[in-house]
Structure formats: C-alpha cells, structure tokens
Write a protein that holds these residues in place. Structure first.
Motif, PDB file in Angstrom:
ATOM      1  N   PRO A  72       0.778  -1.236   0.000  1.00  0.00           N
ATOM      2  CA  PRO A  72       0.000   0.000   0.000  1.00  0.00           C
ATOM      3  C   PRO A  72       0.813   1.293   0.000  1.00  0.00           C
ATOM      4  CG  PRO A  72      -0.303  -1.220   2.049  1.00  0.00           C
ATOM      5  CD  PRO A  72       0.635  -2.000   1.233  1.00  0.00           C
ATOM      6  N   ILE A  73       2.145   1.199   0.074  1.00  0.00           N
ATOM      7  CA  ILE A  73       2.951   2.420  -0.066  1.00  0.00           C
ATOM      8  C   ILE A  73       3.503   2.420  -1.488  1.00  0.00           C
ATOM      9  CG2 ILE A  73       4.913   3.734   0.825  1.00  0.00           C
ATOM     10  CD1 ILE A  73       4.643   2.274   3.429  1.00  0.00           C
ATOM     11  N   GLU A  74       3.019   3.350  -2.294  1.00  0.00           N
ATOM     12  CA  GLU A  74       3.327   3.318  -3.728  1.00  0.00           C
ATOM     13  C   GLU A  74       4.825   3.413  -4.012  1.00  0.00           C
ATOM     14  OE1 GLU A  74       1.949   6.018  -7.228  1.00  0.00           O
ATOM     15  OE2 GLU A  74       0.230   5.453  -6.009  1.00  0.00           O
ATOM     16  N   GLU A  75       5.511   4.300  -3.291  1.00  0.00           N
ATOM     17  CA  GLU A  75       6.942   4.494  -3.524  1.00  0.00           C
ATOM     18  C   GLU A  75       7.729   3.241  -3.152  1.00  0.00           C
ATOM     19  OE1 GLU A  75       8.679   7.652  -4.619  1.00  0.00           O
ATOM     20  OE2 GLU A  75       6.679   7.596  -5.451  1.00  0.00           O
ATOM     21  N   PHE A  76       7.243   2.514  -2.143  1.00  0.00           N
ATOM     22  CA  PHE A  76       7.872   1.271  -1.708  1.00  0.00           C
ATOM     23  C   PHE A  76       7.625   0.190  -2.771  1.00  0.00           C
ATOM     24  CE2 PHE A  76       8.516  -1.247   2.537  1.00  0.00           C
ATOM     25  CZ  PHE A  76       9.678  -1.758   2.021  1.00  0.00           C
ATOM     26  N   ALA A  77       6.379   0.114  -3.244  1.00  0.00           N
ATOM     27  CA  ALA A  77       6.008  -0.880  -4.253  1.00  0.00           C
ATOM     28  C   ALA A  77       6.820  -0.676  -5.527  1.00  0.00           C
ATOM     29  CB  ALA A  77       4.521  -0.778  -4.544  1.00  0.00           C
TER      30      ALA A  77
END
Ligand SMILES: Nc1ncnc2c1ncn2[C@@H]1O[C@H](COP(=O)(O)OP(=O)(O)OP(=O)(O)O)[C@@H](O)[C@H]1O
Ligand SMILES: [Mg+2]
Length: 455
Positions: A72-77
């Motif tokens: 759910p964390i876009e930058e992490f994904a």
C-alpha cells in the motif's frame, strides 16, 4: 534432523578446515576463513531409492500463488518492482538512524491492515515498549501486526510458524544468532548463516521476509556483500543526516528493475511519500541568482529535476580548492579542468564549491553540463536563463556527449514549466522528442552551452 558441526571456510578459495586458521592453507590468503555450519550431507535418494527432485518441462511449472502482493505504499512498491513477491527475501540496508525501522514498521502495519492478515515484526534491538511508542507516534493501530523482541534464530522461525504471517520483518539481521555457531552476534558467519536460513524458510513457506541490515553502501560492516548474494532483493535507504529526504533505492532485484528509487520525507509522523520529487527539490530555488543551474537526472526510470549550485571565489591561499557536495568530487575536478582549458575560465586561481540542493547525491554524468554551466554562471556573475534546463555529459575535449532517456527528461522539464533545454547536439535525431512542449537548444561544446545558457 541432520547432524551439524561447525567448520571454517575460506571465502577466497572455498577450502574448509575443522578449526580457525589466520591464513588459508589452500590459497595462502590471510583473514579469509569464516565459520560456517556443515550439515551432514543428505542422501540424494530416499531409502526407497527414489530421487528427491524431478526435472519437469518449463511450461508445466506451477506459477499459481506467485502473483505479487500489493504494497500500500506506492513508492515502496515501485522499488520492489510493483509489489511483494511471496517467498522473497529482501535486505533493507542503510546508515544508522536513517529511518529503516520507521519505514518497515509503517510498511508492516499498512500491509497487515490492507490484507487483514498477520505480519510479524521481530526486533532484536528495541524492546516491545519502544516499538509501541514509535507505533503510537506513527499512528499505527492495527491488531494484525505482531511484535516480538527476539534474537535467537530458531525461536524466530518457531514464532513465524505459529503466527503464520504473510510478511516477516527481522530488525536487524546483525542481532540474530544461531546456536549452531559459536561466533558472536553480528559476525560474518552468523549473519550469513541466519540469512541463508531465512532464505530457505521463505522459499519453503511462501512468506515474504524483510531483513534490516546496518549496511552502508561501501559495505564496511559485517559482511554485507556476502549477504547481497543470498537475498533476492537489496534496497538501500539513503539520505543526508541534516535533510529530511530519504531515497529508497533498489540495487539488486531478482523480480524487477534495479536502480528504481522511492522518495520519502522523514517527518514526526514517519516516512511520508513524495510523489512529486522534482517539485520538492526545486521548491526553494532562487530564480536569476548567478551560480544556479537546473539538471535533469534519471533515478531509475524516473526523471528528476535538481538544482545545482556553484560558487567560485578567489583563492586566499596559493592552492585553489574544490569542494563537492552531492556531486562526484572527481567529476568536479574534471569539469573544472575542462572549464579552465576549453572555455577559458581562470579557475586555477579560484576556489570552486558545487552542491546539489536538497542533499541528493547525483552520480549521473548527464548532470555534468549543468555543473559546468552553474560554475561558469558564478564566475561570470551572470544568471542562467530562468526557464532553462541543462542536460549533457562533458568530455575531456570540452565536447558535450549524448545521454540516455532524452525524451522522458524533456517531458519532465516541460511538465515543471521549463520552456527550453540545453542538450547535446547528437540527440537531435532521436525520434519522439517532445519538441512541441519544450524548445530544444542543441550544443556541441561546453563553451557553446555556457554562451547559450547565460543571460
Ligand atoms: N519524535 C520524533 N520526531 C521526528 N523524528 C523522529 C522522532 N523520533 C525519531 N525520529 C527520527 O527517526 C530517526 C530514527 O529512525 P529509525 O529508528 O527508524 O532509524 P533506523 O535506521 O532504524 O536506526 P538504527 O540504525 O538505529 O536502527 C531519527 O534519526 C530521527 O530523525
Ligand atoms: Mg532501527
């Protein structure tokens, strides 16, 4: 269970000895012997005579259940290659205090919350109360996040079996010890052994495992380079101590592209995603100030606009100094030399400072020309044209060399309101350049670029 005994293995030639030796008897190298565990070789065949493994045609291999889990964390994904692969082992390294625990605690909570399935967070460094305090500060409330303070490898794996989470975070791998080895926590052999066990367990159970490591990029602590071979994905959390920005960078990924970068800002309430990093890095820019130029660099597949600042001032001592902050020091020397010899700037009697605003490290040669233009702007005390971005690599003859990803760089510059871009002449023939969105200013040499970029 297979019987285990410890032995010492040379990291250079692979020779094993039953006890520690300072010098490897095989290759003669010093300090290469590392403690390891030898499991009694398992028979390749079962008692019945049937082999354990069976080759199968490639198309028949089951891939069901291997879809990426959404993170759910876009930058992490983005850095993970789009999502989390079941059974993957990911190392998250970074300098002390950079925010590894904060980021992973936040990610664990969100992953538990979004799926409703348990996530296990194992800490060997902080007490459960300390973690609870941090969680309160970060606003974490989910009851699917399980926390345990534990350092024993077998016990951690036992807890993981019991709770049956879909993600396990081990903070940090340097604190995990196994009774199989006599060496102390954090030693190369312990770290490697624990990482291999987690790798085997992750693959067998399908649980995604994150290992936090006190690992600097130079790899000075506890054998991180050997860990990089064991794990599937290596992420580094980077940032300047006195700046709030943090970059999560993938340097190895068995399931996706490397060099992808996620940008975060460290705030009181934890790591906040920065979805528009170029805007953030240009936020405090002073337009029409001499010594400032805008470079367009690539971080993975993402173009990023950064401000390069330079200051040249008369040397008080005989020996002119060069100081680089965020720019590679040797490249600054090269660019200064090119400006002296090919552009005719009298830098041999000037101190030169060059820095990237916002604490970012720009390694890419495509930012060379912006550094050169910023220095020239400072020396001549003439500002760079306000709506102009600069892209290009500088060669020793003072020529401007071509760069990759020209199109996406230009689009990002145009998106942020830049009307013109100085770029190598050779890219003129590149198809699909967005020349209707931004005016191209092709240049052949650094001298040409300086002339066209300054007011
Ligand atoms: N109350 C707070 N408000 C804002 N920032 C805080 C607060 N408390 C801690 N921090 C930030 O969090 C950072 C520590 O983060 P964290 O513990 O996640 O780092 P780490 O990389 O896990 O460190 P270590 O290597 O010690 O495990 C501190 O450097 C500080 O900048
Ligand atoms: Mg920590």
């Amino acid at each position: 269970m297979a019987k285990k005994r410890t032995q010492w293995t040379c990291q250079n030639c692979g020779r094993t000895t039953p006890r520690y030796m300072g010098r490897c008897p095989g290759c003669g190298e010093w300090n290469t012997m590392v403690e390891s565990v030898e499991s009694k070789a398992k028979p390749a065949r079962r008692a019945s005579g049937a082999p354990r493994s069976k080759p199968i045609p490639l198309p028949d291999i089951e891939t069901e259940g291997l879809d990426r889990f959404p993170v759910p964390i876009e930058e992490f994904a983005r850095v993970l290659g789009g999502g989390l692969v079941p059974g993957s082992l990911t190392l998250v390294g970074g300098d002390p205090g950079i925010g590894k625990s904060t980021l992973l605690l936040q990610a664990s909570a969100l992953m538990a919350e979004s799926t409703g399935q348990p996530v296990l967070y194992v800490s060997g460094e902080e007490s459960a109360r300390q973690i609870r305090m941090r969680a309160d500060r970060l606003g974490i409330t989910t009851d699917q996040l399980y926390v345990v303070t534990e350092t024993d490898l077998e016990t951690i794996l036992h807890h993981a079996q019991e709770i049956a989470p879909w993600v396990v975070v081990v903070d940090s791998i340097q604190t995990v010890t196994s009774e199989d080895l006599t060496s102390s926590a954090g030693s190369i052999s312990q770290v490697r052994h624990a990482a291999s066990r987690f790798q085997g367990w992750a693959k067998a159970s399908g649980v995604a495992v994150f290992l936090v490591g006190h690992v600097t990029k130079k790899g000075s602590i506890a054998g991180p380079k050997t860990l990089e071979h064991i794990v599937d994905t290596v992420l580094y959390l980077e940032g300047e101590r006195f700046h709030a920005y943090r970059l999560l960078r993938s340097v190895k990924n068995r399931f996706g592209a490397t060099s992808e970068v996620g940008v975060f800002e460290m705030r009181e309430r934890g790591m906040v995603e920065v979805t528009n990093p170029s805007e953030m890095f240009l936020a405090e820019r002073m337009v029409n100030a001499p010594g400032s130029a805008i470079a367009v660099t690539m971080e993975g597949t993402r173009p990023l606009l950064v401000e390069i600042q330079a200051l040249a001032s008369h040397s008080t001592f005989g020996h002119p100094r060069r100081t680089a902050n965020g720019v590679d020091y040797n490249r600054l020397l090269l660019i200064s030399a090119v400006l002296s010899r090919r552009v005719g700037l009298r830098l041999f009697e000037q101190d030169v400072f060059a820095s990237v605003v916002g604490g970012l490290q720009v390694q890419e040669p495509a930012a060379d020309l912006a550094v050169a233009v910023a220095i020239a702007s400072s020396v001549k005390d003439r500002p760079v044209v306000a709506d102009l971005a600069v892209v290009g690599e500088v060669g020793l003859s003072g020529e401007v060399r071509t760069v990759s990803h020209t199109s996406s760089r230009l689009k990002e510059a145009a998106r942020l309101g830049f009307k013109r871009c100085v770029l190598p002449r050779s890219v003129r023939d590149t198809p699909d350049l967005p020349s209707d969105e931004i005016q191209l200013v092709p240049v052949r040499s650094v001298a040409d670029a300086v002339e066209k970029a300054l007011l």
